[in-house]
Design an enzyme around this catalytic site. Sequence first.
Site, PDB file in Angstrom:
ATOM      1  N   ASP A 176       0.833  -1.014  -0.081  1.00 11.40           N
ATOM      2  CA  ASP A 176      -0.074   0.131  -0.004  1.00 11.40           C
ATOM      3  C   ASP A 176       0.912   1.268  -0.033  1.00 11.40           C
ATOM      4  O   ASP A 176       2.102   1.247  -0.057  1.00 11.40           O
ATOM      5  CB  ASP A 176      -1.058   0.063   1.032  1.00 11.40           C
ATOM      6  N   LYS A 208      -4.765   2.751  -0.545  1.00 14.07           N
ATOM      7  CA  LYS A 208      -4.960   3.200   0.919  1.00 14.07           C
ATOM      8  C   LYS A 208      -4.397   4.428   1.348  1.00 14.07           C
ATOM      9  O   LYS A 208      -3.862   4.731   2.133  1.00 14.07           O
ATOM     10  CB  LYS A 208      -4.259   2.111   1.767  1.00 14.07           C
ATOM     11  N   MET A 263      -2.383   8.731  12.103  1.00 14.64           N
ATOM     12  CA  MET A 263      -3.569   9.305  11.442  1.00 14.64           C
ATOM     13  C   MET A 263      -4.425  10.660  11.754  1.00 14.64           C
ATOM     14  O   MET A 263      -5.705  10.696  11.861  1.00 14.64           O
ATOM     15  CB  MET A 263      -4.692   8.366  11.087  1.00 14.64           C
TER      16      MET A 263
HETATM   17  N1  SAH Z   1       0.917   0.169  10.343  1.00 17.19           N
HETATM   18  C1  SAH Z   1       1.550   1.437  10.445  1.00 17.19           C
HETATM   19  C2  SAH Z   1       0.499   2.405  10.607  1.00 17.19           C
HETATM   20  C3  SAH Z   1      -0.761   2.413   9.813  1.00 17.19           C
HETATM   21  S1  SAH Z   1      -1.728   3.782   9.921  1.00 17.19           S
HETATM   22  C4  SAH Z   1       2.504   1.607  11.481  1.00 17.19           C
HETATM   23  O1  SAH Z   1       2.695   0.411  12.436  1.00 17.19           O
HETATM   24  O2  SAH Z   1       3.279   2.414  11.409  1.00 17.19           O
HETATM   25  C5  SAH Z   1      -1.032   5.007   9.060  1.00 17.19           C
HETATM   26  C6  SAH Z   1      -0.216   6.162   9.795  1.00 17.19           C
HETATM   27  O3  SAH Z   1       0.820   5.736  10.425  1.00 17.19           O
HETATM   28  C7  SAH Z   1      -0.118   7.578   9.172  1.00 17.19           C
HETATM   29  O4  SAH Z   1      -1.418   8.305   9.078  1.00 17.19           O
HETATM   30  C8  SAH Z   1       0.748   8.205  10.025  1.00 17.19           C
HETATM   31  O5  SAH Z   1      -0.005   8.624  11.118  1.00 17.19           O
HETATM   32  C9  SAH Z   1       1.632   7.052  10.399  1.00 17.19           C
HETATM   33  N2  SAH Z   1       2.805   6.838   9.730  1.00 17.19           N
HETATM   34  C10 SAH Z   1       3.225   5.896   9.175  1.00 17.19           C
HETATM   35  N3  SAH Z   1       4.420   6.106   8.548  1.00 17.19           N
HETATM   36  C11 SAH Z   1       4.722   7.133   8.981  1.00 17.19           C
HETATM   37  C12 SAH Z   1       6.126   7.965   8.708  1.00 17.19           C
HETATM   38  N4  SAH Z   1       7.320   7.537   7.976  1.00 17.19           N
HETATM   39  N5  SAH Z   1       6.246   9.352   9.130  1.00 17.19           N
HETATM   40  C13 SAH Z   1       5.115   9.504   9.749  1.00 17.19           C
HETATM   41  N6  SAH Z   1       3.766   8.972  10.160  1.00 17.19           N
HETATM   42  C14 SAH Z   1       3.838   7.843   9.687  1.00 17.19           C
END
Ligand code: SAH
Length: 461
Positions: free
Chosen positions: A250, A272, A385
Amino acid sequence: MDFLPLFFKLTGKTCLVIGGGEVAVRKAGMLVSANAQVHVVAKAMTQSMTGFIEKHGCTYRLGEFVADDLDKMQLVIAATDNKALNETISQLANARNLPVNVVDNPDLCSFILPAIIDRSPVVVAVSSGGKSPVLARLIRARLETLIPSAYGELATLVGSYRERVKQKFATINQRRGFWESVLQGPVAELIFAGKEQQASQLLEKELTRQSARTQDTGEVYLVGGGPGDPDLLTFRALRLMQQADVVLYDRLVSERVRELCRRDAQMIHVGKARDKHTVPQEDITKMLVRLAKEGHRVCRLKGGDPFIFGRGGEEIELLAKEDIPFQVVPGITAASGCAAYAGIPLTHRDYSQSVRFVTGHLKDGAPDLDWKGLIQPRQTLVFYMGLVGLESICGKLVQHGMDSQTPIALVQKGTTLDQRVYTGTLESMPNDIKEEDIQPPTLIIVGDVVKLHDALSWFNT
Ligand code: SAH
């Protein structure tokens, strides 16, 4: 790529080496090790060159290089210390479309010689495109230690079974599966232990056993791809990414992470983006089941950790129900990645005893959260998010009793080269970022630990 790596068959071909010194001997040695017939032209020769010529039965001519020396040659290496002569050789060879290498002068070369790890028939070539032969040699030295010396024997054994395996398995996928099990399993281990005969017997047995299997079952790897920096992948994630023949990824998975998947894997983007679920969740899950049932090894590659706001659980529920084998590889979640790269220790003892990962996703226009539960002393909050709802989050926290001067950080694209960290207070942050061009994904950290960012930030992009 300035130079395309190719492997040149030189057996029985005559190659010209011009020069009689040590470098010329080294280059001639490489040609001889590939079974080339070497012809040397040099004004004068060192003792080691004369010794070399004698030992390998090379032909030679003592004297100045002339254009006719190129006649009937398949490849040319100029190793003289005469710059003008090297240039002439390069021009003349190019005019005849002859591959030419001029030592230490990549501009005059139509090919360059790589640093080589020789486990014949397995050969690994490393090149820095002529920019830094020393770097290429250092890389070679590292690879030397990683590639068992018995890989040559392993490849020879495998080579002798290739045709039979082709006949026994109808599809490429089946053959690939078979070879991967052989090359990563006990057959390879026996070879590494020097037990070639036993390895061959076991390979024979495996061939009979695996080709008798009628139904191909695929497998699904639910892999956490981490927050962005490919260095943060686990070894297992990388191994399975290299193994899978289909990858469903995604938007959160960074391009640099995606690039580490197997080159010929089918890459399927299942989207997504926020509010734009390119492929609905149920369809992704159904796709996983279908692909696995077709016998594919499917990597479901997700950003961060698959079990943290990743809906990974939902995706494997159906797999479990359908009895499809799967495995889950944890990844570094955005909270850990962003906090580390922003220099914000989430549970620094002086400020915090616990940390909570919270979704800032909006439901009917506002985050639907147990605000009282979130406002605890000495607790760090991490909102995933949360960008769209940032103003609402700050407002609600204050409204429910949190100090409006509580520090807050917004980390944009954490751990990547586009990382940016904005800090402020619950009161100031919504305004502070109004004029900024903030790009998703972003993570919000609330709590006194944010104060440490100024002193501890280390990752400069
Ligand atoms: N499974 C993922 C989260 C998915 S929800 C995890 O464990 O990180 C998606 C959210 O993750 C985004 O809206 C943001 O808030 C956060 N996110 C993911 N990667 C990021 C990054 N490199 N920098 C900042 N926020 C991030």
